[in-house]
Design a protein around this motif. Structure first.
Motif, PDB file in Angstrom:
ATOM      1  N   LEU A   1      13.055  -8.451  47.501  1.00  0.00           N
ATOM      2  CA  LEU A   1      12.812  -7.758  48.761  1.00  0.00           C
ATOM      3  C   LEU A   1      14.001  -6.878  49.139  1.00  0.00           C
ATOM      4  N   VAL A   2      15.196  -7.423  48.988  1.00  0.00           N
ATOM      5  CA  VAL A   2      16.394  -6.650  49.325  1.00  0.00           C
ATOM      6  C   VAL A   2      16.521  -5.454  48.376  1.00  0.00           C
ATOM      7  N   LYS A   3      16.241  -5.680  47.101  1.00  0.00           N
ATOM      8  CA  LYS A   3      16.342  -4.600  46.128  1.00  0.00           C
ATOM      9  C   LYS A   3      15.332  -3.503  46.427  1.00  0.00           C
ATOM     10  N   THR A   4      14.144  -3.881  46.866  1.00  0.00           N
ATOM     11  CA  THR A   4      13.117  -2.896  47.204  1.00  0.00           C
ATOM     12  C   THR A   4      13.554  -2.014  48.369  1.00  0.00           C
ATOM     13  N   GLU A   5      14.312  -2.598  49.284  1.00  0.00           N
ATOM     14  CA  GLU A   5      14.782  -1.831  50.444  1.00  0.00           C
ATOM     15  C   GLU A   5      15.875  -0.830  50.066  1.00  0.00           C
ATOM     16  N   GLY A   6      16.448  -0.987  48.848  1.00  0.00           N
ATOM     17  CA  GLY A   6      17.466  -0.043  48.401  1.00  0.00           C
ATOM     18  C   GLY A   6      18.827  -0.249  49.030  1.00  0.00           C
ATOM     19  N   ASP A   7      19.066  -1.412  49.623  1.00  0.00           N
ATOM     20  CA  ASP A   7      20.349  -1.704  50.276  1.00  0.00           C
ATOM     21  C   ASP A   7      21.256  -2.397  49.264  1.00  0.00           C
ATOM     22  N   THR A   8      22.069  -1.613  48.565  1.00  0.00           N
ATOM     23  CA  THR A   8      22.898  -2.168  47.489  1.00  0.00           C
ATOM     24  C   THR A   8      23.913  -3.173  48.024  1.00  0.00           C
ATOM     25  N   ASP A   9      24.516  -2.883  49.178  1.00  0.00           N
ATOM     26  CA  ASP A   9      25.518  -3.801  49.725  1.00  0.00           C
ATOM     27  C   ASP A   9      24.895  -5.144  50.099  1.00  0.00           C
ATOM     28  N   ALA A  10      23.686  -5.092  50.662  1.00  0.00           N
ATOM     29  CA  ALA A  10      23.003  -6.344  51.012  1.00  0.00           C
ATOM     30  C   ALA A  10      22.663  -7.131  49.750  1.00  0.00           C
ATOM     31  N   LEU A  11      22.289  -6.418  48.687  1.00  0.00           N
ATOM     32  CA  LEU A  11      21.965  -7.089  47.434  1.00  0.00           C
ATOM     33  C   LEU A  11      23.214  -7.727  46.822  1.00  0.00           C
ATOM     34  N   VAL A  12      24.331  -7.020  46.861  1.00  0.00           N
ATOM     35  CA  VAL A  12      25.588  -7.583  46.354  1.00  0.00           C
ATOM     36  C   VAL A  12      25.970  -8.821  47.154  1.00  0.00           C
ATOM     37  N   ALA A  13      25.834  -8.746  48.470  1.00  0.00           N
ATOM     38  CA  ALA A  13      26.152  -9.888  49.327  1.00  0.00           C
ATOM     39  C   ALA A  13      25.266 -11.084  48.985  1.00  0.00           C
ATOM     40  N   LEU A  14      24.003 -10.804  48.661  1.00  0.00           N
ATOM     41  CA  LEU A  14      23.081 -11.879  48.289  1.00  0.00           C
ATOM     42  C   LEU A  14      23.490 -12.510  46.962  1.00  0.00           C
ATOM     43  N   TYR A  15      23.855 -11.677  45.997  1.00  0.00           N
ATOM     44  CA  TYR A  15      24.279 -12.203  44.701  1.00  0.00           C
ATOM     45  C   TYR A  15      25.530 -13.073  44.829  1.00  0.00           C
ATOM     46  N   THR A  16      26.438 -12.687  45.696  1.00  0.00           N
ATOM     47  CA  THR A  16      27.706 -13.417  45.801  1.00  0.00           C
ATOM     48  C   THR A  16      27.529 -14.824  46.356  1.00  0.00           C
ATOM     49  N   LYS A  17      26.367 -15.120  46.908  1.00  0.00           N
ATOM     50  CA  LYS A  17      26.129 -16.471  47.438  1.00  0.00           C
ATOM     51  C   LYS A  17      25.831 -17.472  46.337  1.00  0.00           C
ATOM     52  N   ASP A  18      25.583 -16.989  45.143  1.00  0.00           N
ATOM     53  CA  ASP A  18      25.192 -17.901  44.067  1.00  0.00           C
ATOM     54  C   ASP A  18      25.780 -17.424  42.743  1.00  0.00           C
ATOM     55  N   MET A  19      27.092 -17.427  42.644  1.00  0.00           N
ATOM     56  CA  MET A  19      27.779 -16.954  41.448  1.00  0.00           C
ATOM     57  C   MET A  19      27.738 -18.044  40.359  1.00  0.00           C
ATOM     58  N   VAL A  20      27.374 -17.651  39.144  1.00  0.00           N
ATOM     59  CA  VAL A  20      27.333 -18.609  38.046  1.00  0.00           C
ATOM     60  C   VAL A  20      28.630 -18.494  37.244  1.00  0.00           C
ATOM     61  N   PRO A  21      29.084 -19.607  36.639  1.00  0.00           N
ATOM     62  CA  PRO A  21      30.406 -19.614  35.985  1.00  0.00           C
ATOM     63  C   PRO A  21      30.491 -18.773  34.721  1.00  0.00           C
ATOM     64  N   SER A  22      29.382 -18.351  34.159  1.00  0.00           N
ATOM     65  CA  SER A  22      29.426 -17.583  32.920  1.00  0.00           C
ATOM     66  C   SER A  22      29.774 -16.118  33.138  1.00  0.00           C
ATOM     67  N   GLY A  23      29.797 -15.658  34.391  1.00  0.00           N
ATOM     68  CA  GLY A  23      30.063 -14.254  34.666  1.00  0.00           C
ATOM     69  C   GLY A  23      28.816 -13.397  34.705  1.00  0.00           C
ATOM     70  N   ALA A  24      27.636 -14.013  34.515  1.00  0.00           N
ATOM     71  CA  ALA A  24      26.386 -13.243  34.514  1.00  0.00           C
ATOM     72  C   ALA A  24      26.132 -12.576  35.857  1.00  0.00           C
ATOM     73  N   THR A  25      26.506 -13.248  36.953  1.00  0.00           N
ATOM     74  CA  THR A  25      26.279 -12.661  38.280  1.00  0.00           C
ATOM     75  C   THR A  25      27.201 -11.469  38.499  1.00  0.00           C
ATOM     76  N   HIS A  26      28.426 -11.573  38.042  1.00  0.00           N
ATOM     77  CA  HIS A  26      29.334 -10.422  38.137  1.00  0.00           C
ATOM     78  C   HIS A  26      28.734  -9.210  37.428  1.00  0.00           C
ATOM     79  N   LEU A  27      28.133  -9.464  36.283  1.00  0.00           N
ATOM     80  CA  LEU A  27      27.525  -8.369  35.527  1.00  0.00           C
ATOM     81  C   LEU A  27      26.351  -7.765  36.294  1.00  0.00           C
ATOM     82  N   ARG A  28      25.514  -8.606  36.894  1.00  0.00           N
ATOM     83  CA  ARG A  28      24.371  -8.092  37.660  1.00  0.00           C
ATOM     84  C   ARG A  28      24.855  -7.200  38.805  1.00  0.00           C
ATOM     85  N   ILE A  29      25.919  -7.637  39.469  1.00  0.00           N
ATOM     86  CA  ILE A  29      26.465  -6.832  40.564  1.00  0.00           C
ATOM     87  C   ILE A  29      26.976  -5.504  40.029  1.00  0.00           C
TER      88      ILE A  29
END
Length: 560
Positions: free
Chosen positions: A313-341
């Protein structure tokens, strides 16, 4: 010649199907039956795991297209059964024009005959067909109920069609009964479409939602290995979407229903995508969906479905900062979330921020043994393109120190060669790997990584020195394979040692491995000019294992 007559050739079939399906289709030529040529199509039956109906459409500008009701064909692929029918048609190419002309004549004759029938005669003919064809009767009953706005009758019929109990002989629907149930579910989807097109979209929406709920609850008790029921349920979901497009229900109520379905237990069957309804929901419905998704996320912060819905839903709205903020709430230890951001920031044209996040990912995972390799590749690619080769080497060095794998060594080697510093880096890497010997770090198959990298480097003398008492059997075989021309005596000793334990177990895999080892031993004897010894060895081995007929066959095939 055949292509000019039927409009396609073998090359077209191979291009449509791909090499694998085309080759598999060759094995089904004898399974094709019931070929019927129409004016612009060919239908046939192919006997495979099941009996499949195939239709090829001819005469289009792009040559030929195909449809098959096998699971692979229903996904839109030109399958092996389509290939088999296509090749059969090519084999009959000379007769195709005549068969097409006959099909046109039959169609014209049928049309003329039907036109000449009276109203009563047509009714009698239709009643006869209804009596013989149960599915046709059901379809017409549904159309009649919809035409007279008898929603109660339509509802009863739809619910009867999706009721799994008649197919569940033992409390669940077995694999063999799934296609029959799927056909009924598809019939229910057709009924919902008929209801919506008859001006009763609101009723169709409610009935579709009732059907989707019931199917979601029943799906866990169905052996749908081929996915046929799932495809039929998807048709019901599609009918619901179409009815909503016509009926335009209250957007907030629709949003609530969609979120309930997506986050409920039965969505494995329906695979419903709420964003397919975005245009129908409009700003009001999407806002309500975002609110409900946020509430669900707070209640279940670790829930996969809740997180996925919120991200979409956030991605559909085109709000990149909101999407980054959402990703940062669930960072995985492998670095995959950093890559998605980083990828999201890249897509938004914010390349510098993207690289900064990726670099942060490397810092946060510097001590992790298992890091998402795509993150490392992303940073190294960015550095290389910017001419920062020394930093690329540093990243690869850090990963090698943490991971100690052959792949990490190969990546470090490639980067260091580009930077013209591989000599120094290799010395340090080999020192680290020698320090690991005797510890728990393993190579590709259990032996030390040190031996893997020496073999990969082609440093055979060093590999021989390190292998004694350390290498596993696969490393020994690899070492012998690489050394049989330069150190045939040493390689021969390895082959003979590895052949010994294979005399006890049985099976094609064991016999093939024994044959490969014998071929290696033969090369060693040839290099040593002791072919007679090899011949005597094989004769003795065959005599010892003569009762293993499959082994004898495999040895014969390899000329041993």
């Amino acid at each position: 010649m055949a292509r000019n007559i039927v409009g396609f050739g073998e090359d077209d079939l191979r291009a449509l199907a791909g090499a694998r399906s085309f080759e598999r289709g060759l094995g089904y030529l004898d399974a094709v039956s019931g070929v019927e040529v129409g004016d612009g199509s060919v239908t046939a039956v192919v006997h495979g795991t099941d009996v499949y109906d195939v239709e090829l459409t001819l005469g289009r500008s792009d040559g030929v297209s195909g449809w098959c009701d096998c699971p692979y064909g229903q996904e839109g692929n030109f399958c092996k059964h389509c290939v088999a029918v296509g090749l059969t048609v090519l084999g009959q190419a000379e007769s195709i024009p005549r068969q097409r002309a006959a099909a046109r004549a039959r169609a014209s004759g049928l049309e003329t005959w039907l036109t000449a029938l009276s109203h009563d005669e047509l009714l009698a003919l239709l009643r006869e067909r209804i009596g013989e064809d149960r599915e046709l009767r059901r379809r017409l009953e549904l159309r009649a109920a919809a035409a007279r706005s008898d929603t109660g009758a339509v509802r009863d019929r739809v619910l009867a069609l999706i009721d799994p109990r008649p197919f569940a002989r033992y409390g669940y629907i077995e694999y063999a009964d799934a296609p029959g149930f799927a056909r009924q579910v598809k019939e229910a989807a057709d009924a919902l479409r008929t209801l919506a097109s008859a001006g009763m979209a609101g009723q169709a929406i409610g009935l579709a939602e009732e059907a989707i709920r019931a199917l979601g609850e029943a799906y866990g008790e169905i052996d749908d290995s081929d996915g046929v029921v799932g495809q039929a349920v998807a048709a019901v979901v599609e009918a619901h979407l179409e009815a909503c497009d016509v009926g335009r229900p209250d957007p907030e109520r629709l949003a609530e229903w969609l979120v309930g379905r997506v986050l409920g237990d039965g969505n494995d069957a329906t695979d419903l995508d709420p964003l397919d309804y975005a245009e129908i929901l409009g700003p009001t419905g999407l806002a309500r969906m975002r609110q409900l998704a946020a509430e669900a996320r707070r209640r279940s912060p670790r829930g996969w479905a809740e997180r996925h819905l919120m991200e979409r839903l956030v991605k559909t709205e085109g709000d990149t900062d909101a999407l980054v903020a959402l990703y940062t709430k669930d960072m995985v230890p492998s670095g995959a979330t950093h890559l998605r951001i980083a990828e999201e920031l890249d897509a938004a044209g914010r390349a510098d921020e993207a690289l900064a996040w990726a670099e942060r990912g490397l810092r946060d995972t510097v001590t992790e043994a298992h890091v998402d390799g795509r993150l490392v590749d992303y940073v190294c690619d960015r550095y290389t393109r910017a001419g920062r080769v020394a930093e690329t080497v540093a990243v690869r060095r850090d990963r090698f120190r943490a991971e100690r794998s052959l792949a990490a060594y190969q990546q470090l080697r490639a980067a260091a060669r580009d930077a013209d510093c591989w000599g120094t880096e290799r010395k340090s890497a080999l020192v680290a790997l020698r320090d690991d010997v005797g510890r728990e770090h393993g190579g590709s198959y259990g032996g030390p990584t040190l031996i893997d990298v020496l073999l990969d480097d082609g440093d055979l003398d060093a590999a021989w020195r390190e292998a004694a008492g350390r290498a596993d059997d696969r490393q020994w075989q690899r070492l012998a394979d690489l050394s049989r021309e330069v150190r045939p005596a040493d390689a021969l000793a390895v082959y003979l040692r590895l052949i010994g334990p294979l005399k006890e177990p049985t099976g094609d895999g064991v016999y093939e491995r024994m044959a490969q080892l014998l071929l290696g031993a033969r090369d060693c004897h040839r290099a040593l000019r002791t072919e007679d010894e090899f011949t005597a060895y094989v004769v003795a081995l065959r005599a010892e294992l003569r009762r293993r007929r499959k082994l004898m066959t495999i040895l014969d095939r390899h000329g041993l």
